[in-house]
Design an enzyme around this catalytic site. Structure first.
Site, short mmCIF file in Angstrom:
data_model
loop_
_atom_site.label_atom_id
_atom_site.label_comp_id
_atom_site.label_asym_id
_atom_site.label_seq_id
_atom_site.Cartn_x
_atom_site.Cartn_y
_atom_site.Cartn_z
N GLU A 150 9.37 15.78 15.28
CA GLU A 150 9.84 15.61 13.91
C GLU A 150 9.10 16.61 13.02
OE1 GLU A 150 8.93 11.91 11.76
OE2 GLU A 150 11.05 11.82 11.26
N GLU A 172 9.06 1.56 11.31
CA GLU A 172 10.09 2.61 11.22
C GLU A 172 9.35 3.94 11.27
OE1 GLU A 172 11.87 5.42 10.09
OE2 GLU A 172 12.42 4.57 8.14
N CYS A 185 13.02 10.59 7.59
CA CYS A 185 13.11 10.25 9.01
C CYS A 185 14.55 10.33 9.48
CB CYS A 185 12.54 8.87 9.23
SG CYS A 185 13.04 7.71 7.99
N LYS A 231 0.88 -1.17 0.00
CA LYS A 231 0.00 0.00 0.00
C LYS A 231 0.92 1.22 0.00
CE LYS A 231 -2.05 3.07 1.70
NZ LYS A 231 -1.94 4.46 1.20
P1 ADP Z 1 2.43 11.02 6.83
O1 ADP Z 1 1.76 11.69 7.99
O2 ADP Z 1 3.84 11.38 6.66
O3 ADP Z 1 1.62 11.05 5.56
P2 ADP Z 1 1.42 8.47 7.52
O4 ADP Z 1 1.88 7.65 8.67
O5 ADP Z 1 0.07 9.10 7.62
O6 ADP Z 1 2.55 9.50 7.24
O7 ADP Z 1 1.42 7.60 6.19
C1 ADP Z 1 2.36 6.60 5.89
C2 ADP Z 1 1.62 5.49 5.16
O8 ADP Z 1 0.63 4.95 6.04
C3 ADP Z 1 0.85 5.92 3.92
O9 ADP Z 1 0.90 4.90 2.93
C4 ADP Z 1 -0.55 6.10 4.43
O10 ADP Z 1 -1.54 5.95 3.41
C5 ADP Z 1 -0.65 4.96 5.42
N1 ADP Z 1 -1.67 5.15 6.46
C6 ADP Z 1 -2.16 6.32 6.97
N2 ADP Z 1 -3.10 6.07 7.89
C7 ADP Z 1 -3.23 4.71 7.99
C8 ADP Z 1 -4.03 3.83 8.78
N3 ADP Z 1 -4.91 4.27 9.67
N4 ADP Z 1 -3.85 2.50 8.60
C9 ADP Z 1 -2.95 2.02 7.73
N5 ADP Z 1 -2.18 2.80 6.95
C10 ADP Z 1 -2.30 4.13 7.07
#
Ligand code: ADP
Length: 478
Positions: A379, A246, A280, A171
């Site tokens: 961060e 990570e 990161c 994903k």
């Molecule tokens: P950022 O805030 O830098 O966008 P995220 O942690 O939100 O980082 O996103 C990192 C990845 O996790 C992306 O692929 C995002 O679509 C996915 N993601 C965000 N929210 C969820 C969730 N609730 N469950 C699973 N994956 C998620």
């Protein structure tokens, strides 16, 4: 319109829904991706399982090795095309995007080379018994990856998984995933059987959450925010599967009075400006021994002021940040720094001629008197560096460790004993002495301690994370 990859076929979402793709350089929509949901994830997980039970599961280690090596070469054959896709999607300079695609190819080269060299063990046991330890794939592995290095993250996460014979469901992030989609198409062309590599695009809370909690997966790897990482670990717990997280960092460079300034200055600047600070492993804190603080900061400021942000084509040091959301967030931090009484020492330049709707932020160098501001503990994920003086080694270790994160550390000194003391004292998963970052660092085990997460990626150790052992005991006596 870009498509997902499920069971070897480019496909839209079952619902037909899509999401817009914007270019960070001008904020304009130029493509769309499928908005995958639970039903699409279900198909992808079933396809991965079927691949394991079918042709992919029967690939020998040597066949996997050759396939990964061919895939690496195929990626390099498409270097220009993938570079353009990555640069437009993320806004990063073309040179940086090109380096990222090269690292992606390197991941498949490294793990392709390793795939047929993973040996098991023969364990001394009772007389008339043979005891073997064999390594096996985990099964269907899920990979939720972020937008800052889409191509590199795809390689980092899936290459060791595929080398070990797992089938992957990826994903990618909704903010940048076009290179991953294209690379998955190339994977089909090079001969990965249908279902070995599946890509489901969509929103984190929809496609991402559905994948994390899907009962058909055997492992999750996640790179992203702490908030989401905790949800991933909870989802993994529901199915009792292992996860590797990570979750970011707040790396401090520690510069002692005997440091090589000429070496340190450009490296420290690159460490925060690279990828517009959206990494990161950004070196976002700078601790300088107080006796040299004024002199070192003057030299740093002179070079920092020359840093330029521009579009991918402008050959600048960095691009825009990824989205309007990040643009607001980073600017909020800069405002908070000013409100907290931090001094702006200097700022880089946003090149004239960048499009008006682009998410450009002038790289900013702050100086602080103490470690209390959020800018030193949170961060930021932007081109913002905060410097602070320290008194002695103990103070430098205390300040280095004064955040919840523990991903990387960096020490600048010519004193060998001090190098070792600092390296042992800083709590992190990767520590640099008189250097920083490693051009992808494919060979170097990587991961965090504390709130930076757990588990290791990169290097040989990732092959262990992406596999499990089976102990086989046989009695052969009369
Ligand atoms: P950022 O805030 O830098 O966008 P995220 O942690 O939100 O980082 O996103 C990192 C990845 O996790 C992306 O692929 C995002 O679509 C996915 N993601 C965000 N929210 C969820 C969730 N609730 N469950 C699973 N994956 C998620």
């Amino acid at each position: 319109m870009a498509q997902m990859m499920i069971n070897g076929k480019s496909t839209p979402a079952l619902s037909g829904k899509t999401l817009d793709v914007l270019a960070p350089s001008d904020g304009l929509v130029y493509d769309s991706i499928p908005r995958g949901e639970a039903a699409d994830v279900d198909l992808a997980c079933s396809a991965a399982r079927a691949a394991l039970e079918g042709p992919w599961g029967r690939f020998s280690a040597l066949e996997r090795s050759r396939l990964l090596l061919n895939f690496s070469r195929k990626i390099l054959d498409h270097l220009d095309e993938l570079t353009d896709i990555e640069a437009r999607d993320t806004g990063k300079p073309l040179t940086a995007a090109r380096a990222d695609i090269t690292v992606l190819a390197r991941y498949f080269e490294y793990y392709g080379g390793a795939a047929d060299k993973i040996h098991g063990q023969v364990i001394p046991f009772l007389n008339d018994y043979s005891a073997l330890l064999v390594r096996e794939p985990l099964g269907v592995t899920a990979h939720i990856i972020p937008w800052n290095y889409p191509a590199q993250m795809f390689g980092r996460s899936t290459a060791p998984a595929l080398a070990m014979g797992n089938a992957v469901v990826v994903k990618p992030a909704e903010d940048a995933c076009l290179s991953v989609i294209r690379v998955a198409e190339l994977a089909q062309e090079v001969g990965f059987p249908p279902g070995a590599i599946n890509i489901v695009t969509g929103l984190g809370e929809e496609a991402g959450a559905s994948l994390a909690e899907h009962p058909g997966i055997d492992f999750i790897s996640f790179t992203g925010s702490n908030e989401v990482g905790i949800k991933i670990q909870q989802a993994a717990a529901l199915n009792a599967v292992k996860c590797v997280l990570e979750l970011g960092g707040k790396t401090a460079h520690v510069v002692f009075d005997d440091a090589n300034f000429e070496l340190a200055v450009p490296t420290i600047i690159k460490g925060i400006v690279q990828n517009t600070g959206q990494t990161c492993v950004a070196g976002s804190r700078l601790l300088v021994q107080k006796e040299i603080y004024t002199g070192f900061m003057a030299m740093l400021a002179e070079a920092f002021a020359k840093v330029r942000a521009g579009t991918p084509e402008m050959d600048a040091n960095c691009g825009p940040v990824i989205s309007e959301k990040q643009f607001r967030r980073v600017n909020r931090f800069i405002d908070a720094g000013i409100n907290d009484g931090l001094e702006i020492i200097c700022q880089g330049e946003i090149l004239p001629g960048v499009p008006e709707g682009g998410y450009f932020i002038a790289p900013t160098l702050f100086s602080a008197d103490d470690h209390s501001s959020d800018l030193l503990t949170q961060e930021i994920f932007g081109p913002v560096l905060v410097a602070l003086p320290f008194s002695d080694e103990a103070d430098a270790i205390r300040l280095s460790n004064a955040t919840d994160y523990g991903l990387q550390g960096a020490v600048w000194t010519e004193n060998g004993s001090r190098q070792q003391r600092m390296a042992r004292g800083i709590r992190c998963g990767q520590l640099y002495i008189n250097c920083f970052g490693a051009g992808g660092g494919v060979e170097l085990p990587f991961g965090g301690v504390k709130r930076s997460g757990h588990g290791r990626e990169k290097g040989f150790i990732a092959l262990e994370e992406l596999s499990t052992t089976k102990t086989i005991v046989q009695f052969y006596g009369a």
